[in-house]
Scaffold this motif. Structure first.
Motif, short mmCIF file in Angstrom:
data_model
loop_
_atom_site.label_atom_id
_atom_site.label_comp_id
_atom_site.label_asym_id
_atom_site.label_seq_id
_atom_site.Cartn_x
_atom_site.Cartn_y
_atom_site.Cartn_z
N SER A 141 -2.91 6.83 1.78
CA SER A 141 -2.74 5.71 0.86
C SER A 141 -3.18 4.39 1.50
O SER A 141 -3.84 3.57 0.87
CB SER A 141 -1.29 5.63 0.41
OG SER A 141 -1.07 4.54 -0.43
N ARG A 142 -2.82 4.20 2.75
CA ARG A 142 -3.23 2.99 3.47
C ARG A 142 -4.74 2.96 3.72
O ARG A 142 -5.38 1.93 3.62
CB ARG A 142 -2.49 2.88 4.81
CG ARG A 142 -0.99 2.71 4.69
CD ARG A 142 -0.62 1.35 4.31
NE ARG A 142 -0.98 0.45 5.40
CZ ARG A 142 -0.70 -0.83 5.42
NH1 ARG A 142 -0.07 -1.37 4.42
NH2 ARG A 142 -1.05 -1.58 6.43
N TYR A 152 1.20 10.10 -3.69
CA TYR A 152 2.44 10.58 -3.09
C TYR A 152 2.97 11.83 -3.78
O TYR A 152 3.35 12.80 -3.12
CB TYR A 152 3.51 9.48 -3.11
CG TYR A 152 3.40 8.52 -1.96
CD1 TYR A 152 4.04 8.75 -0.76
CD2 TYR A 152 2.62 7.36 -2.07
CE1 TYR A 152 3.92 7.87 0.31
CE2 TYR A 152 2.50 6.48 -1.01
CZ TYR A 152 3.15 6.74 0.17
OH TYR A 152 3.03 5.87 1.23
N TYR A 196 1.27 8.56 3.20
CA TYR A 196 1.29 7.15 3.61
C TYR A 196 -0.02 6.77 4.29
O TYR A 196 -0.62 5.73 3.97
CB TYR A 196 2.49 6.89 4.53
CG TYR A 196 2.50 5.49 5.10
CD1 TYR A 196 2.91 4.42 4.32
CD2 TYR A 196 2.09 5.24 6.40
CE1 TYR A 196 2.90 3.13 4.82
CE2 TYR A 196 2.08 3.96 6.91
CZ TYR A 196 2.49 2.91 6.13
OH TYR A 196 2.49 1.63 6.63
#
Length: 131
Positions: free
Chosen positions: A21-22, A53, A18
């Motif tokens: 990815s951000r 992911y 996460y």
């Protein structure tokens, strides 16, 4: 205790995915805007995030390594016990494994997009010369 370790390593790998990815969302989106037509730009962004992911979780949660806590590799040996030190080591391995896997995916993505960008620039410069 094994199930808790499995869940914790999964959650750590998920959190790493996460965060990465951000962090790379804007960069990936801008690169895709340069190379991919706008109609399928969002779909490619979703696919890259999905790949981050999948690869990050599978690289971080190494089920084959965690088997040592439930089965003995040899008939005469005891099963490895989950101590505080082993927990720390497994969580560290999860972090590093996730980051390594994600870095590989992003490196492959950036190499191919760089090649595509160069090819597009070459063709656009040839078209400008022919005009």
């Amino acid at each position: 205790m094994f199930y808790l370790l499995l869940i914790v390593t999964f959650l750590v790998a998920l959190l790493v995915c996460y965060i990465v990815s951000r962090l790379f969302n804007d960069s990936i989106y801008k690169i895709l805007q340069l190379i991919v037509p706008e109609a399928i730009n969002e779909a490619w962004l979703k696919y890259i995030k999905f790949a981050i992911y999948v690869v990050g979780i599978s690289g971080g949660v190494r089920v084959w390594d965690l088997e040592k806590y439930i089965t003995s590799r040899y008939d005469n040996r005891e099963i490895v016990q989950l101590t505080t030190e082993r927990w720390t080591l497994e969580i560290y391995r999860t972090l590093i494994g996730s980051l390594q896997s994600i870095a590989t995916v992003l490196l492959i993505f950036f190499v191919f997009t760089l090649i595509a960008y160069v090819v597009l620039r070459i063709f656009s410069s040839k078209n400008e010369k022919n005009s």
